[in-house]
Write a protein that holds these residues in place. Structure first.
Motif, PDB file in Angstrom:
ATOM      1  N   PHE A 184      39.753 -25.477  22.189  1.00 14.16           N
ATOM      2  CA  PHE A 184      38.582 -25.235  21.338  1.00 14.16           C
ATOM      3  C   PHE A 184      38.272 -23.742  21.226  1.00 14.16           C
ATOM      4  CE2 PHE A 184      37.961 -29.589  22.949  1.00 14.16           C
ATOM      5  CZ  PHE A 184      37.718 -30.266  21.759  1.00 14.16           C
ATOM      6  N   PHE A 216      42.649 -37.177  27.103  1.00 17.95           N
ATOM      7  CA  PHE A 216      42.390 -36.514  25.820  1.00 17.95           C
ATOM      8  C   PHE A 216      42.693 -35.013  25.913  1.00 17.95           C
ATOM      9  CE2 PHE A 216      39.515 -34.746  22.499  1.00 17.95           C
ATOM     10  CZ  PHE A 216      40.255 -35.214  21.432  1.00 17.95           C
ATOM     11  N   ARG A 225      25.174 -19.719  13.065  1.00 14.16           N
ATOM     12  CA  ARG A 225      25.610 -20.446  14.269  1.00 14.16           C
ATOM     13  C   ARG A 225      24.369 -20.950  15.026  1.00 14.16           C
ATOM     14  NH1 ARG A 225      30.683 -21.006  17.801  1.00 14.16           N
ATOM     15  NH2 ARG A 225      29.682 -21.892  19.605  1.00 14.16           N
ATOM     16  N   PRO A 236      45.137 -28.910  17.842  1.00 14.07           N
ATOM     17  CA  PRO A 236      45.124 -28.892  16.370  1.00 14.07           C
ATOM     18  C   PRO A 236      45.237 -27.479  15.792  1.00 14.07           C
ATOM     19  CG  PRO A 236      43.516 -30.456  17.180  1.00 14.07           C
ATOM     20  CD  PRO A 236      44.051 -29.744  18.390  1.00 14.07           C
ATOM     21  N   TRP A 291      26.856 -14.557  10.720  1.00 20.67           N
ATOM     22  CA  TRP A 291      27.486 -15.557  11.601  1.00 20.67           C
ATOM     23  C   TRP A 291      26.510 -15.994  12.707  1.00 20.67           C
ATOM     24  CZ3 TRP A 291      28.372 -14.379  16.850  1.00 20.67           C
ATOM     25  CH2 TRP A 291      28.902 -15.449  17.583  1.00 20.67           C
ATOM     26  N   ARG A 311      41.081 -12.851  15.930  1.00 23.53           N
ATOM     27  CA  ARG A 311      39.856 -12.069  15.772  1.00 23.53           C
ATOM     28  C   ARG A 311      40.205 -10.808  15.004  1.00 23.53           C
ATOM     29  NH1 ARG A 311      38.117 -16.180  17.468  1.00 23.53           N
ATOM     30  NH2 ARG A 311      36.751 -16.514  19.263  1.00 23.53           N
ATOM     31  N   ALA A 343      43.737 -34.667  16.691  1.00 23.16           N
ATOM     32  CA  ALA A 343      43.713 -34.788  18.153  1.00 23.16           C
ATOM     33  C   ALA A 343      43.840 -36.255  18.577  1.00 23.16           C
ATOM     34  CB  ALA A 343      42.429 -34.181  18.701  1.00 23.16           C
ATOM     35  N   ARG A 361      32.390 -17.592  20.103  1.00 27.00           N
ATOM     36  CA  ARG A 361      32.827 -18.266  18.876  1.00 27.00           C
ATOM     37  C   ARG A 361      33.593 -19.548  19.177  1.00 27.00           C
ATOM     38  NH1 ARG A 361      32.858 -14.559  13.688  1.00 27.00           N
ATOM     39  NH2 ARG A 361      32.901 -16.533  12.579  1.00 27.00           N
ATOM     40  N   ILE A 362      33.442 -20.056  20.389  1.00 28.01           N
ATOM     41  CA  ILE A 362      34.114 -21.315  20.734  1.00 28.01           C
ATOM     42  C   ILE A 362      33.685 -22.404  19.740  1.00 28.01           C
ATOM     43  CG2 ILE A 362      32.311 -22.152  22.325  1.00 28.01           C
ATOM     44  CD1 ILE A 362      34.589 -23.092  24.189  1.00 28.01           C
ATOM     45  N   CYS A 363      34.543 -23.398  19.560  1.00 26.29           N
ATOM     46  CA  CYS A 363      34.255 -24.463  18.586  1.00 26.29           C
ATOM     47  C   CYS A 363      32.814 -24.975  18.719  1.00 26.29           C
ATOM     48  CB  CYS A 363      35.231 -25.611  18.819  1.00 26.29           C
ATOM     49  SG  CYS A 363      34.892 -27.036  17.796  1.00 26.29           S
ATOM     50  N   ILE A 390      47.416 -19.963  21.290  1.00 22.44           N
ATOM     51  CA  ILE A 390      46.847 -21.097  22.040  1.00 22.44           C
ATOM     52  C   ILE A 390      47.959 -22.014  22.559  1.00 22.44           C
ATOM     53  CG2 ILE A 390      45.390 -23.157  21.882  1.00 22.44           C
ATOM     54  CD1 ILE A 390      43.596 -21.708  19.931  1.00 22.44           C
ATOM     55  N   THR A 448      40.267 -31.968  12.336  1.00 21.03           N
ATOM     56  CA  THR A 448      40.751 -31.566  13.667  1.00 21.03           C
ATOM     57  C   THR A 448      40.698 -32.740  14.645  1.00 21.03           C
ATOM     58  OG1 THR A 448      38.567 -30.602  13.832  1.00 21.03           O
ATOM     59  CG2 THR A 448      40.399 -29.063  13.707  1.00 21.03           C
TER      60      THR A 448
HETATM   61  C1  HEM Z   1      39.369 -31.993  18.590  1.00 21.04           C
HETATM   62  C2  HEM Z   1      38.682 -31.450  17.593  1.00 21.04           C
HETATM   63  C3  HEM Z   1      38.495 -29.971  17.397  1.00 21.04           C
HETATM   64  C4  HEM Z   1      39.257 -28.919  17.822  1.00 21.04           C
HETATM   65  C5  HEM Z   1      40.532 -28.962  18.651  1.00 21.04           C
HETATM   66  C6  HEM Z   1      38.620 -27.706  17.335  1.00 21.04           C
HETATM   67  C7  HEM Z   1      39.100 -26.423  17.582  1.00 21.04           C
HETATM   68  C8  HEM Z   1      38.471 -25.280  17.154  1.00 21.04           C
HETATM   69  C9  HEM Z   1      38.960 -23.944  17.411  1.00 21.04           C
HETATM   70  C10 HEM Z   1      40.237 -23.590  18.164  1.00 21.04           C
HETATM   71  C11 HEM Z   1      38.076 -23.081  16.866  1.00 21.04           C
HETATM   72  C12 HEM Z   1      38.170 -21.554  16.893  1.00 21.04           C
HETATM   73  C13 HEM Z   1      37.462 -21.065  18.147  1.00 21.04           C
HETATM   74  C14 HEM Z   1      37.772 -19.651  18.526  1.00 21.04           C
HETATM   75  O1  HEM Z   1      38.355 -18.924  17.724  1.00 21.04           O
HETATM   76  O2  HEM Z   1      37.412 -19.242  19.661  1.00 21.04           O
HETATM   77  C15 HEM Z   1      37.023 -23.864  16.243  1.00 21.04           C
HETATM   78  C16 HEM Z   1      35.946 -23.327  15.579  1.00 21.04           C
HETATM   79  C17 HEM Z   1      34.964 -24.079  14.979  1.00 21.04           C
HETATM   80  N1  HEM Z   1      34.858 -25.449  14.981  1.00 21.04           N
HETATM   81 FE1  HEM Z   1      36.111 -26.748  15.876  1.00 21.04          FE
HETATM   82  N2  HEM Z   1      37.498 -28.053  16.634  1.00 21.04           N
HETATM   83  C18 HEM Z   1      37.369 -29.421  16.649  1.00 21.04           C
HETATM   84  C19 HEM Z   1      36.365 -30.165  16.070  1.00 21.04           C
HETATM   85  C20 HEM Z   1      35.253 -29.656  15.431  1.00 21.04           C
HETATM   86  C21 HEM Z   1      34.153 -30.443  14.909  1.00 21.04           C
HETATM   87  C22 HEM Z   1      34.027 -31.955  15.032  1.00 21.04           C
HETATM   88  C23 HEM Z   1      33.285 -29.564  14.322  1.00 21.04           C
HETATM   89  C24 HEM Z   1      31.956 -29.829  13.628  1.00 21.04           C
HETATM   90  C25 HEM Z   1      31.496 -30.986  13.263  1.00 21.04           C
HETATM   91  C26 HEM Z   1      33.831 -28.223  14.492  1.00 21.04           C
HETATM   92  C27 HEM Z   1      33.242 -27.067  14.046  1.00 21.04           C
HETATM   93  C28 HEM Z   1      33.727 -25.793  14.275  1.00 21.04           C
HETATM   94  C29 HEM Z   1      33.080 -24.595  13.795  1.00 21.04           C
HETATM   95  C30 HEM Z   1      31.817 -24.528  12.950  1.00 21.04           C
HETATM   96  C31 HEM Z   1      33.851 -23.510  14.234  1.00 21.04           C
HETATM   97  C32 HEM Z   1      33.584 -22.031  13.996  1.00 21.04           C
HETATM   98  C33 HEM Z   1      32.759 -21.482  15.153  1.00 21.04           C
HETATM   99  C34 HEM Z   1      32.408 -20.020  15.000  1.00 21.04           C
HETATM  100  O3  HEM Z   1      33.181 -19.263  14.418  1.00 21.04           O
HETATM  101  O4  HEM Z   1      31.326 -19.656  15.497  1.00 21.04           O
HETATM  102  N3  HEM Z   1      35.026 -28.326  15.158  1.00 21.04           N
HETATM  103  N4  HEM Z   1      37.265 -25.204  16.449  1.00 21.04           N
END
Ligand code: HEM
Length: 499
Positions: A433, A353, A132, A362, A128, A368, A306, A438-440, A395, A302
């Motif tokens: 997010f 937003f 990442r 979303p 990971w 975890r 949103a 591990r934030i988005c 959330i 996602t």
């Molecule tokens: C409004 C749009 C989005 C929302 C609300 C959102 C929300 C989230 C959330 C809640 C997580 C889990 C984070 C955690 O557990 O702490 C996540 C993980 C992730 N998101 Fe997003 N996301 C969005 C858009 C995107 C976009 C556009 C991408 C990539 C192009 C993306 C890529 C990822 C990736 C790769 C992870 C995993 C990160 C990790 O585990 O290290 N997301 N997202």
């Protein structure tokens, strides 16, 4: 007689097996609801009559005042649901080393789903960390700035589409409209191709995108089985991506690659970044395809959820819609365009937003998996979380908690006035997010494309909620993983600049 005895013995054994862990939490002195046989504490996980968010809401409401964490049973497996933001912070940030992996990490099978195998969302531990770190530079300010004109082009196409279609005076489903927008944006930013979602009758990329993330009843059931009876992981293979979808996206990437190399096209987009990665780290074509599909799947769904909710809330709240329109207009240049920097400067757009994300995140929960046994403590209450235990972070439930947000069910972008958003984020009561390491990963790209879409629409149209929307109240669709509402979000659009 023996037969009856055998049946009875089997029934008793099954009962004992299913209820084996029902005293897991009481033995540890952790408050917990009364689990029901087969259903545990999350009956909708099995019945799918309602979204699981509602089961968690009921537990949250019952226990929040009494305890910082509550033990729950999913079918027969113990899980921990965190209720106190300080403990959320422990799990997501302070004790990250003990909770570095997500619940889904063990679920993906690299042979069944090689194209999801590079997605950090599904990876664990060092793999990971490595992936990442590999992908993070794809989202630098410079690259996002370079992608912005592509996003603007799609915004122009979307405005034209709404203009043309609104003449038919049929309402629009904001969800489908937003999905067309994000599909076109991500296809353009990743593959350098126009998905033609606004012009084609059945645009192929949009159709494949739909299939990519549409969870079937069988998939839900398999996940439920594997999650509930961990020993089944060895026997049940979960395949998220259908073969047809996989083939389509691999082809798309190969064609995009070939075109770019043959014509020597220089574009500072995500594919360009993946090509640089290949040249630097010699990653295989399969790995390249995997990265591009991860961008695609994470990037469109996602954000489109949103955007559609933000449009819905704006349609319902004319005062906010008008105020936002004024703000956007003030920031446009002489050609009526917003540049990259000014889009980021419109603080009211940011507030609108984020307020829509608060009401309709979303992802309604995140989770975890504990990777090293650890104690969590708050206010004199303590729980030992064993290695392998899944921990849930609620959330949406925190977003609706009146202890943190005044009148939590109402849409009030002004609650984020005076830069207080950072405080909500730091306290882990506002987490659209997620939070911590591990934030988005795609947050900045998500904000960019979503704000661009909302600004373009609000500048060009007045819009209101159509009666087709089932919003009395809005209900999360139990057939979906994400926060998608039953029946769609139907809006009427009226062009402000009639041609
Ligand atoms: C409004 C749009 C989005 C929302 C609300 C959102 C929300 C989230 C959330 C809640 C997580 C889990 C984070 C955690 O557990 O702490 C996540 C993980 C992730 N998101 Fe997003 N996301 C969005 C858009 C995107 C976009 C556009 C991408 C990539 C192009 C993306 C890529 C990822 C990736 C790769 C992870 C995993 C990160 C990790 O585990 O290290 N997301 N997202």
């Amino acid at each position: 007689m023996i037969f009856i005895f055998l049946i009875l013995a089997i029934v008793v054994l099954v009962y004992v097996y299913l209820t084996w862990n029902f005293d897991y939490w009481s033995k540890r002195g952790v408050p917990s609801p009364k689990a029901k046989i087969l259903f545990g504490d999350l009956p909708n996980g099995l019945t799918r009559k309602k979204h699981i968010a509602y089961d968690i809401q009921a537990i949250y409401d019952d226990f929040k005042a009494k305890t910082p964490f509550v033990g729950i049973i999913q079918t027969r497996d113990p899980r921990l649901l965190i209720l106190e933001p300080e403990v959320v912070k422990d799990v997501l940030i302070r004790k990250f080393n003990n909770f570095r992996n997500s619940e889904f990490t063990d679920m993906i099978d690299t042979e069944q789903d090689p194209l999801f195998a590079q997605n950090p969302f599904f990876l664990k531990d060092d793999e990971w960390k490595e992936k990442r770190a590999e992908i993070t530079p794809a989202f630098t300010t410079n690259r996002l700035k370079a992608l912005y004109p592509l996003i603007q082009d799609v915004s122009v196409r979307m405005v034209k589409y709404i203009n043309d279609e609104s003449k038919k005076s049929d309402p629009f489903d904001a969800r489908e409209l937003s999905a067309k927008f994000t599909t076109d944006v991500v296809s353009n930013c990743i593959f350098g191709v126009d998905a033609e979602s606004f012009t084609k009758e059945k645009p192929e990329i949009r159709e494949m995108g739909r299939k990519l993330l549409a969870p079937s009843a069988t998939l839900f059931f398999k996940i439920f089985l594997v999650e509930s009876f961990k020993f089944l992981k060895k026997f049940i293979k979960i395949q998220f991506m259908q073969a047809e979808v996989k083939e389509f996206f691999v082809n798309l990437m190969q064609q995009a690659l070939k075109y770019r190399e043959e014509k020597n096209v220089q574009r500072e987009d995500f594919l360009d970044y993946i090509i640089q990665l290949r040249n630097k780290k010699h990653i295989s074509e399969l790995e390249m395809a995997s990265h591009t599909i991860s961008f695609f799947s994470d990037g469109f769904e996602t954000s489109s959820i949103a955007i559609s909710h933000a449009l819905y809330e704006l349609a319902k709240n004319k005062r906010v819609q008008d105020k936002l329109r004024d703000e956007v207009n003030k920031h446009c240049d002489d050609n009526g365009l917003l540049n990259f920097e000014t889009l980021n400067d419109i603080s009211y757009l940011d507030q609108v937003f984020h307020e829509a994300l608060r009401l309709h995140p979303p992802a309604v929960i995140t989770s975890r998996m504990c990777s090293e046994t650890v104690d969590l403590e708050h206010d004199g209450k303590k729980v030992t979380v064993d290695k392998g235990m899944n921990v849930y972070i609620p959330i949406i439930h925190m977003h609706y908690d009146s202890e943190y947000f005044l009148e939590p069910k109402s849409f009030q972008p002004e609650r984020f006035d005076d830069g207080v958003m950072k405080d909500y984020l730091d306290r882990c009561v506002f987490m659209p997010f997620g939070a911590g390491p591990r934030i988005c990963l795609g947050m900045r790209f998500a904000l960019l494309q979503s704000k661009a879409a909302i600004a373009a629409i609000v500048r060009n149209f007045e819009f209101s909620v159509n009666e087709k929307t089932q919003d009395n109240p809005l209900i999360i669709d139990p057939k979906e993983f994400l926060n998608i509402k039953i029946g769609g979000l139907w809006l009427n659009f009226k062009p402000l600049n009639e041609e």
